[in-house]
Design an enzyme around this catalytic site. Structure first.
Site, PDB file in Angstrom:
ATOM      1  N   HIS A 410       0.910  -1.280   0.096  1.00  0.00           N
ATOM      2  CA  HIS A 410       0.139   0.010  -0.208  1.00  0.00           C
ATOM      3  C   HIS A 410       0.820   1.325   0.004  1.00  0.00           C
ATOM      4  O   HIS A 410       0.795   2.057  -0.897  1.00  0.00           O
ATOM      5  CB  HIS A 410      -1.009  -0.161   1.086  1.00  0.00           C
ATOM      6  CG  HIS A 410      -1.755   1.210   1.315  1.00  0.00           C
ATOM      7  ND1 HIS A 410      -1.696   2.298   2.025  1.00  0.00           N
ATOM      8  CD2 HIS A 410      -2.874   1.528   0.762  1.00  0.00           C
ATOM      9  CE1 HIS A 410      -2.483   3.195   2.139  1.00  0.00           C
ATOM     10  NE2 HIS A 410      -3.456   2.733   1.142  1.00  0.00           N
ATOM     11  N   ARG A 505      -7.415   0.391  -9.784  1.00  0.00           N
ATOM     12  CA  ARG A 505      -7.798  -0.438  -8.877  1.00  0.00           C
ATOM     13  C   ARG A 505      -8.690   0.222  -7.890  1.00  0.00           C
ATOM     14  O   ARG A 505      -8.480   1.336  -7.531  1.00  0.00           O
ATOM     15  CB  ARG A 505      -6.504  -0.529  -7.856  1.00  0.00           C
ATOM     16  CG  ARG A 505      -5.436  -1.284  -8.359  1.00  0.00           C
ATOM     17  CD  ARG A 505      -4.178  -1.572  -7.363  1.00  0.00           C
ATOM     18  NE  ARG A 505      -3.085  -2.528  -7.459  1.00  0.00           N
ATOM     19  CZ  ARG A 505      -2.182  -2.025  -8.017  1.00  0.00           C
ATOM     20  NH1 ARG A 505      -1.668  -0.729  -8.506  1.00  0.00           N
ATOM     21  NH2 ARG A 505      -1.256  -3.013  -8.306  1.00  0.00           N
ATOM     22  N   ARG A 552     -10.833  -2.087 -12.828  1.00  0.00           N
ATOM     23  CA  ARG A 552     -10.691  -3.679 -12.367  1.00  0.00           C
ATOM     24  C   ARG A 552     -11.569  -3.696 -11.180  1.00  0.00           C
ATOM     25  O   ARG A 552     -11.904  -2.986 -10.345  1.00  0.00           O
ATOM     26  CB  ARG A 552      -9.336  -4.019 -11.829  1.00  0.00           C
ATOM     27  CG  ARG A 552      -8.963  -5.468 -11.429  1.00  0.00           C
ATOM     28  CD  ARG A 552      -7.665  -5.817 -11.004  1.00  0.00           C
ATOM     29  NE  ARG A 552      -7.561  -5.170  -9.736  1.00  0.00           N
ATOM     30  CZ  ARG A 552      -6.295  -5.309  -9.188  1.00  0.00           C
ATOM     31  NH1 ARG A 552      -5.322  -5.945  -9.706  1.00  0.00           N
ATOM     32  NH2 ARG A 552      -6.076  -4.713  -7.969  1.00  0.00           N
ATOM     33  N   GLU A 648      -2.851 -13.638 -14.286  1.00  0.00           N
ATOM     34  CA  GLU A 648      -2.016 -13.491 -13.107  1.00  0.00           C
ATOM     35  C   GLU A 648      -1.865 -14.844 -12.253  1.00  0.00           C
ATOM     36  O   GLU A 648      -1.166 -14.862 -11.066  1.00  0.00           O
ATOM     37  CB  GLU A 648      -2.283 -12.362 -12.247  1.00  0.00           C
ATOM     38  CG  GLU A 648      -3.785 -12.139 -11.702  1.00  0.00           C
ATOM     39  CD  GLU A 648      -4.018 -10.855 -10.802  1.00  0.00           C
ATOM     40  OE1 GLU A 648      -3.050 -10.072 -10.535  1.00  0.00           O
ATOM     41  OE2 GLU A 648      -5.274 -10.555 -10.981  1.00  0.00           O
ATOM     42  N   GLY A 670      -0.914  -9.326 -14.616  1.00  0.00           N
ATOM     43  CA  GLY A 670      -0.540  -9.039 -13.271  1.00  0.00           C
ATOM     44  C   GLY A 670       0.647  -9.493 -12.800  1.00  0.00           C
ATOM     45  O   GLY A 670       0.621 -10.702 -12.196  1.00  0.00           O
ATOM     46  N   THR A 671       1.691  -9.123 -13.180  1.00  0.00           N
ATOM     47  CA  THR A 671       3.024  -9.740 -12.973  1.00  0.00           C
ATOM     48  C   THR A 671       3.496  -9.705 -11.335  1.00  0.00           C
ATOM     49  O   THR A 671       4.111 -10.610 -11.105  1.00  0.00           O
ATOM     50  CB  THR A 671       4.256  -9.139 -13.661  1.00  0.00           C
ATOM     51  OG1 THR A 671       4.096  -7.717 -13.661  1.00  0.00           O
ATOM     52  CG2 THR A 671       4.179  -9.480 -15.034  1.00  0.00           C
ATOM     53  N   ASN A 672       2.567  -9.198 -10.626  1.00  0.00           N
ATOM     54  CA  ASN A 672       2.985  -9.042  -9.208  1.00  0.00           C
ATOM     55  C   ASN A 672       2.577 -10.332  -8.739  1.00  0.00           C
ATOM     56  O   ASN A 672       3.395 -10.737  -7.721  1.00  0.00           O
ATOM     57  CB  ASN A 672       2.185  -7.823  -8.394  1.00  0.00           C
ATOM     58  CG  ASN A 672       2.477  -6.420  -9.045  1.00  0.00           C
ATOM     59  OD1 ASN A 672       3.517  -6.190  -9.754  1.00  0.00           O
ATOM     60  ND2 ASN A 672       1.606  -5.533  -8.628  1.00  0.00           N
ATOM     61  N   ASP A 673       1.378 -10.706  -9.130  1.00  0.00           N
ATOM     62  CA  ASP A 673       0.891 -11.992  -8.681  1.00  0.00           C
ATOM     63  C   ASP A 673       1.324 -13.154  -9.498  1.00  0.00           C
ATOM     64  O   ASP A 673       1.789 -14.237  -9.069  1.00  0.00           O
ATOM     65  CB  ASP A 673      -0.670 -11.984  -8.739  1.00  0.00           C
ATOM     66  CG  ASP A 673      -1.443 -11.411  -7.593  1.00  0.00           C
ATOM     67  OD1 ASP A 673      -0.914 -11.595  -6.703  1.00  0.00           O
ATOM     68  OD2 ASP A 673      -2.127 -10.612  -7.795  1.00  0.00           O
ATOM     69  N   CYS A 720       0.196  -4.632 -16.355  1.00  0.00           N
ATOM     70  CA  CYS A 720      -0.197  -3.518 -15.143  1.00  0.00           C
ATOM     71  C   CYS A 720       0.429  -3.907 -14.017  1.00  0.00           C
ATOM     72  O   CYS A 720       0.290  -3.162 -12.999  1.00  0.00           O
ATOM     73  CB  CYS A 720      -1.746  -3.384 -15.030  1.00  0.00           C
ATOM     74  SG  CYS A 720      -2.475  -4.682 -14.636  1.00  0.00           S
TER      75      CYS A 720
HETATM   76  C1  PEP Z   1      -0.648  -7.460 -10.108  1.00  0.00           C
HETATM   77  O1  PEP Z   1      -0.686  -8.768  -9.543  1.00  0.00           O
HETATM   78  O2  PEP Z   1       0.346  -7.430 -10.848  1.00  0.00           O
HETATM   79  C2  PEP Z   1      -1.664  -6.485 -10.138  1.00  0.00           C
HETATM   80  C3  PEP Z   1      -1.571  -5.213 -10.846  1.00  0.00           C
HETATM   81  O3  PEP Z   1      -2.602  -6.581  -9.338  1.00  0.00           O
HETATM   82  P1  PEP Z   1      -2.178  -6.173  -7.795  1.00  0.00           P
HETATM   83  O4  PEP Z   1      -1.033  -5.665  -7.536  1.00  0.00           O
HETATM   84  O5  PEP Z   1      -3.256  -5.280  -7.307  1.00  0.00           O
HETATM   85  O6  PEP Z   1      -2.471  -7.644  -6.967  1.00  0.00           O
HETATM   86 MG    MG Z   2      -2.893  -9.109  -8.629  1.00  0.00          MG
END
Ligand code: PEP
Ligand code: MG
Length: 772
Positions: A410, A505, A552, A648, A670-673, A720
């Site tokens: 956050h 988001r 989203r 993701e 969603g590359t973070n996940d 993203c």
């Molecule tokens: C991600 O997972 O890359 C993504 C953009 O979503 P969040 O970071 O909100 O899970």
């Molecule tokens: Mg994500």
């Protein structure tokens, strides 16, 4: 036990007294009365106006440890790994409990009662006193433990005073204090605590005074003043007036009169400090008359001369009389270099550079929501992890530092959108830094440096950079979009000249309401909730119209939503990242999904035809199918709206053809996940952060496969996740044929440049091949 006795002999006590009057104390008595006690005694001896009182000596504390036989157990229990936060907290609470559960020896209690009775007699009635901890290291009399032990204000009556002294003793073993001592290599056995008991001044005006400029060292006195008790200034809860006085001729060089909304007074009934609103006529009035400002500055110089060092002094005024409550050396003055620049600071903390920029300011440690008011414009917000309720304080902050978190936490996301430098995942910021300390945050390198290192001209340059849009931008075939999480960032995002919003988001918007959606639904206030969603989404859709904005649907992890009002019912999950979030949650809590759709419907009716709907954490085509059914049931015309999925989860990448068959207009990585699920690395866990690699060949292979399949089918592809903000990743994705890249606000320009360069290279290479 034997060890403790030996230490006691090292202390050179001029008397064996358990309690001493302040006027008997001199600076050399630090081992007995602590720095605070000695300094007050010195000031009284210099005939400075200091409220009277006495000190329960460090010897009394040692007597307590020895005569009760708890010393050995106490020090044994403190042998913990202080970097293990849980073990440290456990050791601290056990040590405190041991102190508090052990009765105070009768001799000490009797002495405290006798001195208090004598003080009351001298003052003409039962007085309110402050009990202030004054810690000291025997072998290092200069050691400053400021702010690490407790102070109890408004104590009245002998019983309460005895209890307050006992509580002060226990505060010697707070987690922060233990941590600090270990890191500074002070053996716990060598640290003592005295308690200064001093008559409280029922201040009409109070504040702090620096006898030299606290950051530049200039020869001026800075006085900060507010109405009521000084706690409001010391804790930073109000914006005080600031006066600057030249030390040479005591002329007032500057007066800044602040709007003082609140003040702290002593409540007559409860005897506790109480925050009240400042009466209207006093809000914008100058707190101190000029003659008191000058008298204060003169007193400050006497104190500074007495100690031979610039001082940081707490003062109070009652009936026109000035009282000096405390004095200690200023610790933040930075030495100037010969050429006038500021000396480079020492790196005192490292973490992840989560939002670029450099900013200096005063540290404000926020441990709980109730402390947010103390963060004033230009302060450095330091906290374990930010939450949506903190956004207003984050906006006031010059920079943000957190203990926890990675690049997508956050604090990182919101700081980037606000354009505020941030360092996250430092592990120890709330323990290592101290309230009021001046530091510089380098949000690029992830460093926190001691002192103020930001030069005004740099600041101006950066501010200009932060607010001015690029004059021109390269035209790229691959669209370069921007991510937005808080509607307040819409204008900054727009200023990047991005080709649209690749991810809006909505969780942050909802978390910002600080009321769980369930509360709205169950109390019949769904319309109000839908209106909030419409308002937030509309702000962004308006800013970008007619460029596309992909919104989203809710991706709400249970742990984050539990913190909201009404969120107590959120289930506890072993691993929230693998649990109830994303589309799977929306499809179970359909009443919520329907409200989201109601908001979209309203926006479409209002003419926002630039909004697309994106579904998070999709794992199987039946989820897409069901979501579309629900959308249609809610009156969304699927023919007219772009609907896409986040890729993701590796599963959805591997069976992307099935999703294409089901019908999608776009996908977004969603590359973070995708990284955390492909590599089995929790994205929020600092312990495995070194294994978190968005460019791992397996992640890139999944992305390449999806781009290839989607390109063939005419489905748009985008990214993203945080990786899209890295130019080197953008380069790879353009080469793979991605349709668009959505980056963080601060990264759009660099990504766009890289996209343009890569496209030119591809064209050039193709042209060269033709020539050959
Ligand atoms: C991600 O997972 O890359 C993504 C953009 O979503 P969040 O970071 O909100 O899970
Ligand atoms: Mg994500």
């Amino acid at each position: 036990m034997a060890k403790t006795k030996a230490i006691m002999r090292e202390v050179t006590m001029p008397s064996k007294k358990l309690v001493v009057w302040l006027e008997e104390v001199r600076n050399t008595d630090i081992p007995i009365v602590g720095g605070k006690g000695a300094s007050l005694g010195e000031m009284i001896s210099a005939e400075l106006p200091v409220p009277r009182g006495f000190v329960v000596t460090a010897q009394a504390f040692r007597e307590f440890l020895e005569s009760t036989g708890i010393a050995e157990k106490l020090f044994e229990g403190l042998k913990v790994d202080v970097d293990d936060a849980k073990a440290l907290d456990r050791a601290a609470s056990e040590a405190k409990k041991l102190i508090l559960d052990t009765p105070m020896p009768e001799s000490i209690e009797k002495a405290i009662r006798e001195y208090y009775a004598a003080l009351c007699k001298r003052e003409g009635g039962e007085v309110y006193v402050a009990a202030r901890s004054s810690a000291t290291a025997e072998d290092l009399p200069e050691a400053s433990f400021a702010g690490q032990q407790e102070t109890f204000l408004n104590v009245r009556g002998a019983d309460d005073l005895v209890k307050a002294v006992h509580d002060c003793w226990a505060s010697l073993y707070g987690a922060r204090a233990i941590y600090y001592r270990v890191k500074q290599s002070f053996p716990h056995e060598h640290v003592n605590i005295a308690v200064v008991v001093q008559v409280m001044v029922d201040a009409e005006e109070a504040g702090v005074m620096f006898t030299s400029h606290p950051t530049t060292g200039e020869d001026v006195t800075i006085i900060e003043a507010a109405w009521g008790l000084g706690e409001s200034v010391v804790s930073g809860a109000v914006s005080p007036d600031t006066y600057m006085v030249n030390n040479k001729d005591f002329s007032i060089a500057q007066k800044k009169i602040a709007t003082k909304q609140t003040m702290i007074i002593r409540d007559k009934k409860t005897r506790k400090s109480k925050k009240i609103e400042v009466p209207e006529e006093k809000k914008n009035a100058q707190v101190l008359p000029d003659d008191i400002i000058v008298r204060l500055a003169k007193l400050g110089q006497i104190v500074a001369e007495h100690y031979g060092k610039p001082q940081d002094i707490e003062w109070a005024v009652k009936d026109g009389e000035i009282y000096l409550l405390q004095s200690r050396p200023i610790t933040t003055i930075q030495k100037r270099e010969a050429k006038g620049g500021l000396a480079a600071g020492e790196v005192i903390l490292e973490g992840l550079g989560a939002s670029p920029g450099v900013a200096s300011g005063k540290v404000k440690i926020v441990q709980s929501m109730g402390e947010l008011d103390k963060v004033l414009d230009g302060d450095i917000l330091v906290t374990k992890m930010t939450t949506p309720d903190m956004v207003p304080a984050m906006k006031r902050s010059a920079a943000i530092i957190t203990d926890e978190g990675g690049m997508t936490c956050h604090a990182a996301i919101v700081s980037r959108e606000l354009g505020t430098p941030a360092v996250v995942g430092t592990m120890d910021a709330t323990r290592v830094l101290q309230d009021g300390q001046v530091v510089t945050v380098d949000g690029e390198k992830g460093h926190v440096l001691l002192g103020s290192l930001k030069k005004p001209e740099e600041k101006a340059r950066e501010e200009a950079k932060a607010t001015v849009a690029p004059a021109t931008k390269p035209i790229t075939a691959t669209e370069v979009k921007v991510n937005v999480s808080i509607p307040e960032a819409a204008e900054r995002a727009k200023a990047t000249l991005a080709d649209g919003v690749g991810l809006l988001r909505i969780e942050h918007m909802i978390l910002g309401l600080n009321t769980h959606p369930k509360v709205y639904i169950e109390s019949g206030r769904s319309d109000e909730y839908v209106a909030e969603l419409v308002k937030g989404i509309r702000t962004v859709a308006d800013a970008f119209y007619p460029k596309p904005v992909w919104v989203r649907t809710l991706d709400a992890p249970t742990d984050e939503f539990r913190a909201m009002k009404g969120g107590e019912g959120e289930p506890y999950e072993h691993n929230p990242m693998l649990g109830m979030r994303g589309i799977r949650r929306d499809l179970r809590e359909t009443e919520h999904f329907k409200l989201e759709m109601a908001a979209f419907k309203k926006l479409f009716e209002m003419g926002y035809d630039n909004i697309g709907i994106m579904l998070p954490l999709v794992q199987h085509p039946r989820e897409l199918r069901r979501a579309k059914e629900l959308m249609a049931e809610c009156g969304i015309d699927l023919e007219k709206v772009d609907v896409g999925i986040m890729v993701e989860i590796p599963a959805s990448a591997i069976i992307i053809d099935e999703f294409i068959k089901e019908g999608i207009d776009f996908v977004s990585f969603g590359t973070n996940d995708l990284t955390q699920y492909t590599l089995a690395v929790d994205r929020n866990n600092e312990l495995v952060a070194d294994l978190y690699d968005e460019m791992h060949p397996a992640v890139l292979k999944l992305i390449e496969y999806v781009i290839e399949r989607c390109s063939k089918a005419g489905v748009k592809t985008s990214i993203c996740g945080q990786a899209g903000s890295r130019p080197e990743v953008a380069r790879r994705l353009v080469a793979m044929g991605i349709t668009s890249i959505s980056a963080n606000i601060d990264a759009v320009e660099a990504v766009r440049e890289m996209v343009a360069r890569t496209e030119h290279e591809i064209i050039l290479e193709a042209a060269r091949k033709k020539v050959v």
